[in-house]
Design a protein around this motif. Structure first.
Motif, PDB file in Angstrom:
ATOM      1  N   GLU A   1       4.520   2.479  11.094  1.00  0.00           N
ATOM      2  CA  GLU A   1       3.162   2.017  10.809  1.00  0.00           C
ATOM      3  C   GLU A   1       2.467   1.531  12.074  1.00  0.00           C
ATOM      4  O   GLU A   1       1.260   1.676  12.240  1.00  0.00           O
TER       5      GLU A   1
ATOM      6  N   ASP B   1       0.838  -1.192   0.000  1.00  0.00           N
ATOM      7  CA  ASP B   1       0.000   0.000   0.000  1.00  0.00           C
ATOM      8  C   ASP B   1       0.873   1.242   0.000  1.00  0.00           C
ATOM      9  O   ASP B   1       1.936   1.272   0.635  1.00  0.00           O
TER      10      ASP B   1
ATOM     11  N   ARG C   1       1.071   4.571   1.551  1.00  0.00           N
ATOM     12  CA  ARG C   1       0.448   5.280   2.670  1.00  0.00           C
ATOM     13  C   ARG C   1       1.234   6.546   2.958  1.00  0.00           C
ATOM     14  O   ARG C   1       2.462   6.557   2.919  1.00  0.00           O
TER      15      ARG C   1
END
Length: 991
Positions: free
Chosen positions: A756, A648, A650
């Motif tokens: 994260e 992803d 992000r």
């Protein structure tokens, strides 16, 4: 009466020292000695025997530190010696021994001119058998320094060949052919056993006075100036008191020959290889002359060294194993530390060790043999039983500095409820000599004597090797059934455990870890050794996972031999004086060099596997992008566990100019004056975890001068002298907070950045202090009665209070990849890349201000046995997160198994998966037998019953549940695999 007895006892001691032992050899003749010194490292026999030897005078100095000197000893046996009654001819060599423990000084191996090892030459075992009329022996003498001569805290240069100097250490005192008088020798053994027994009996007891009287009659019978002609009469006088049998209820000592040889410690592994040859040849020589001798030996690695270096000796060992007299025990690759190795590494200790014994000897040990490791993980009982082990032995817990362990024989229960029958020898040593004092101590200290009469006594010189001697066997025979003494029988450990378990059918139970109240500094000393181990464990996980995937998906060839070589070296370096950081500089320099090489090899293996997988998934070079490989059992950046795909994208958060950071889960405020965290809000729970009384992230230098055992120990009083470090500078750079601290000789650079999972904190330390411990403190605004710390295949909850002396003694504890403190709503978890030592304590002053303080031990600086321990560069990483154990577990994996980015496109599907996050896949590998079957190892991670569907994303023809050695335990329904709390399950998927 008391005065007369004391005078007689003094007379006996003088007789032993001045008359009896000096006359054991009736005659001796000096031999011709020549010498050749190896210029550097040891050389094989064939090379040494082909050198030019120069004449050497007895009484001359020899042997630079860590050097090897070969002596050629030649001469003739006097013509009449072989016909002298009750005598035998031996070679007696004194390398300049100090009469202290063998293995910590000079020692040697005696060889025939043809290259066959005869036996070792040690301080208390210096005889070599002589056959025929000629003497011709080559003596490979090791001039190993006594590194611990000044104690366990004084720095010494002797632990490194580069600093030890080159002056000779020893003086050759004798090299004689000698005539041993067997009657005088046997009289000496009689007198020693009776004297030692007498000294352990009450002063006014009938038995003591009877022995005293018999010894006095013996003194009046023999001619002290001519024992050769009168020793037999002396033995006849003593026979009646030696023949009186033990009481029916006497304590029973099951004695097994042993030589605990540290695979590295105050010597490097290259010297351990020779120590094993010396000790094992001693044992074989003893067995050749004594049919009662039995020897228990652990550590498959040491047998493997014999197979590689001394194949003829290894074949002789193989013959004695077949007889049941040379007994492999333990079933592990080495006697490893059990606190710090990861779960899969502990499994492989058993897999590699037990399979070696099965393959080489057709013998499978059924016990775990760890007499000297520094505490024992609560995961071990389950792993032992899954590896086919029924019994566990250690001695080390007797070293506790605060509390005496309440049992010697008991059932030990691990975190999952599995139990293993356990014994601590009450003699409190694994180097017993079958002395009267030791036998009395075994009986006196045995805490379970109301229900059990049996205790084990491992006997033989150990640590540095040497093993059992003929004198020890002589004492065992005389005490086998002797009034006033425990009854001694020389047997294998298997016999002891079978008899003890049959007698003691309902022993007490001890639950949880066997925490050693000592050597707490071993969780931190020699950080780079620990970092190398942690990284290699996780690189091995990746290598096995991606190669297994490559084999199944593409038909590639599995690099089985290379993986096994790497595993075995990693397992060796988990030995209980290497990984804990308690060895000389040579050992740790070599270990760190090995880790560097292993990391390169493993990265290469991983890249090759990924190359196979990426190549299989690509249509053309031009279509390639970035592919992220996730070896974690949890999703990372949108990539499913054990698979590869496009991560992803992000938006990355960063600290603003005021020191504030907002992530998905945390709101963080760093004070830009001090660099400490003044606010840490769990955004999901809406809760402040920082306490206003004490900001998070204080770095503190503690004075670290333990009372003894420098690299091993942290004493509780380190907390009394603390110097909080003040930041030299705090800056916000590119969204990161960079904090710099300076000590008199060191620099600590700390970087805080968004992650994260939470807040990543990185330490780069240029370390040059001495006897200083750096701790990093995180006080958390929660009332946590316990701290959960990861161990192998689960976690352990330890109290944060000090209600009892047991709690107080546990002031430094172990955690693997994570720990967590909190209540039922929320809490703080801390994941790490390579830090094992922590203290967690309740600090709140009132119910309104609860505080639980986490302290991470970053780096130490002990002076012994390596005076340069931990000096230099260190890199440590942590992630601070908010939440429960369910959040901590993925965090620990993520820190240690970050996404691996490769050039590619498409996806690589996982071979296997589970549908319950509480059930964690720890390993995916191909079967040990080369069949190509896939083995999946998983465990319940939260401490509660769980069920999971296990998916196999490839064609299989069946699944079975197997033990750690991959032997079938039964069938398994992949649609619903049920696990009890912390259960480890291995599933074999047949391809």
């Amino acid at each position: 009466m008391h005065t007369m007895a004391a005078r007689t006892e003094h007379r006996i001691r003088r007789f032993i020292d001045e008359r009896l032992f000096p006359q054991i050899y009736r005659d001796r003749v000096p031999l011709e000695v020549a010498v050749w010194a190896a210029p550097d490292e040891p050389v094989p026999f064939a090379e040494a025997s082909d050198q030019n030897y120069e004449a050497f005078e007895v009484g001359s100095r020899w042997g630079k530190p860590w050097g090897t000197t070969w002596f050629r000893v030649r001469g003739e046996v006097p013509a009449d010696w072989h016909t002298t009654d009750n005598c035998r001819v031996e070679l007696d060599i004194d390398l300049g021994f100090t009469k202290t423990m063998p293995g910590f000084q000079a020692e040697a191996t005696a060889w025939t001119p043809e290259g066959r090892i005869i036996k070792g030459i040690e301080p208390f075992n210096s005889w070599v058998p002589v056959e025929g009329e000629q003497v011709h022996v080559l003596v490979e003498a090791a001039s190993n320094p006594n590194v611990s001569e000044q104690g366990w805290i004084v720095p010494t240069p002797m632990g490194d060949k580069a600093t030890a100097g080159d002056g000779p250490l020893y003086t050759l005192m004798c090299a004689d052919v000698a005539l041993l008088d067997e009657q005088v020798y046997e009289l000496a053994q009689d007198v020693v056993v009776l004297t030692e027994l007498m000294m352990e009996l009450p002063e006014s007891s009938t038995r003591r006075l009877q022995i005293l009287a018999a010894l006095e009659r013996m003194l009046n019978t023999v001619n002290p100036f001519d024992l050769a002609s009168t020793a037999q009469q002396g033995r006849e006088v003593l026979a009646p008191v030696l023949e009186k049998p033990a009481h029916m209820t006497a304590h029973e000592v099951y004695a097994t020959g042993h030589a605990h040889i540290d695979s590295a410690w105050l010597w490097p592994t290259r010297e351990t290889r020779r120590k094993c040859a010396r000790t094992f040849s001693n044992v074989l020589a003893l067995m050749d002359r004594d049919p009662d001798a039995v020897f228990a030996c652990s550590s498959a690695q040491q047998y493997q060294w014999m197979k590689e270096d001394y194949p003829e000796l290894f074949e002789r060992i193989r013959d004695r194993v077949a007889e049941g007299r040379f007994v492999p025990v333990g079933g592990m690759w080495v006697e490893s530390d059990t606190n710090m190795p990861g779960g899969e590494a502990m499994v492989r200790q058993f897999v590699e060790g037990t399979n070696f014994f099965i393959d080489e000897f057709g013998f499978e040990p059924n016990n775990v043999w760890l007499p000297d490791s520094f505490g024992y993980s609560a995961a071990l009982p389950q792993l032992a039983r899954l590896a086919g082990k029924k019994h566990f032995l250690t001695q080390k817990i007797s070293w506790n500095d605060t509390n005496k362990f309440p049992h010697h024989t008991f059932e030990w229960e691990g975190i999952d409820g599995t139990r293993v029958f356990t014994h601590f020898p009450p003699v409190d040593t694994y180097n017993a000599e079958i002395r009267g004092a030791e036998l009395a101590k075994s009986e006196r200290q045995y805490l379970d004597k109301a229900h059990s009469t049996k205790a084990l006594m491992p006997f033989g010189y150990g640590d540095g090797g040497g093993g059992p001697t003929r004198e020890m066997m002589a004492r065992a025979r005389r005490t086998s059934n002797l009034e006033g003494s425990p009854k001694v029988k020389v047997v294998s450990p298997e016999v002891f455990f079978a008899d003890s378990q049959a007698e003691y059918t309902n022993p007490p139970v001890w639950r949880g870890e066997l925490y050693l109240e000592y050597h707490r500094g071993t969780y931190t000393s020699q950080h780079e050794t620990k970092r190398g181990n942690r990284e290699c464990e996780h690189l091995l996980r990746e290598a096995e996972l991606w190669w297994s995937t490559a084999v199944v998906r593409t038909g590639a060839e599995y690099p089985r031999d290379e993986l096994q070589q790497i595993w075995r070296l990693v397992l060796l370096q988990q030995f209980h004086d290497i990984l804990p950081g308690s060895s000389i500089a040579w050992v740790h320099r070599e270990a760190e060099s090995n880790y560097e090489s292993l990391r390169d090899r493993l990265r290469n293996l991983i890249e090759r596997a990924i190359g196979v997988l990426v190549g299989d998934s690509q249509e053309s070079e031009g279509s390639r992008g970035l592919l992220a490989f996730n070896a974690s059992p949890f999703e990372q950046c949108g990539i499913a566990p054990l698979s590869a795909g496009v991560p992803d994208e992000r938006a990355s958060a960063g600290f603003d100019a005021s020191g504030r950071l907002e992530t998905a889960g945390l709101s963080v405020q760093v004070d830009l004056g001090s660099g400490r965290i003044t606010s840490l809000v769990d955004r999901r729970a809406g809760r402040e975890l920082a306490t206003p009384a004490e900001p998070m992230g204080q770095v503190v230098a503690h004075q670290d001068i333990p009372n003894e055992w420098d690299a091993w120990d942290i004493n509780h009083f380190y907390k009394d002298v603390r110097t909080p470090l003040e930041a030299e500078s705090v800056e916000v750079r590119d969204g990161e907070v960079v904090v710099t601290y300076r000590l008199p000789h060191s620099t600590i650079r700390q970087v805080l950045r968004a992650d994260e999972l939470g807040l990543r904190v990185v330490f780069d330390i240029d370390w040059h202090e001495r006897q200083t411990l750096i701790k990093w403190y995180l006080p958390v605004a929660v009332k946590a009665d316990t701290c959960a710390s990861e161990i192998q295949f689960g976690h352990l909850r330890r109290p944060t209070h000090v209600n009892t002396s047991w709690d107080a003694a546990r002031f430094e504890t172990i955690a693997h990849r994570w720990l967590q403190v909190g209540d039922t709503r929320s809490g703080l978890w801390l994941a790490n890349s390579s830090t094992y030592g922590y203290d967690v304590s309740a600090q709140g002053t009132s119910a309104d201000e609860p505080v639980t303080r986490v302290g991470a031990s970053l780096v130490r600086a002990p002076l012994f046995p390596d005076p340069e321990a931990d000096q230099g560069q260190h890199h440590l990483e942590f992630v601070i997160g908010a939440g429960t154990i369910e959040d901590a577990i993925p965090g620990g994996y993520a820190v240690n198994l970050p996404l691996r980015i490769a050039s590619g496109s498409g996806t690589v599907d996982a071979l296997v998966g589970v549908d319950n996050p509480a059930v964690v896949i720890e390993a995916v590998k191909l079967a040990e037998d080369g069949s190509g079957d896939v083995v999946v190892r998983l465990y319940e991670s939260l401490g509660a019953p769980a069920a999971a569907a296990v998916s196999a994303e490839f064609e299989t023809s069946g699944a079975t549940r197997v033990d750690l050695l991959e032997r079938k335990l039964g069938g398994v329904d992949l649609g619903r695999v049920e696990l009890h709390p912390f259960e480890v399950v291995s599933i074999r998927l047949k391809r």
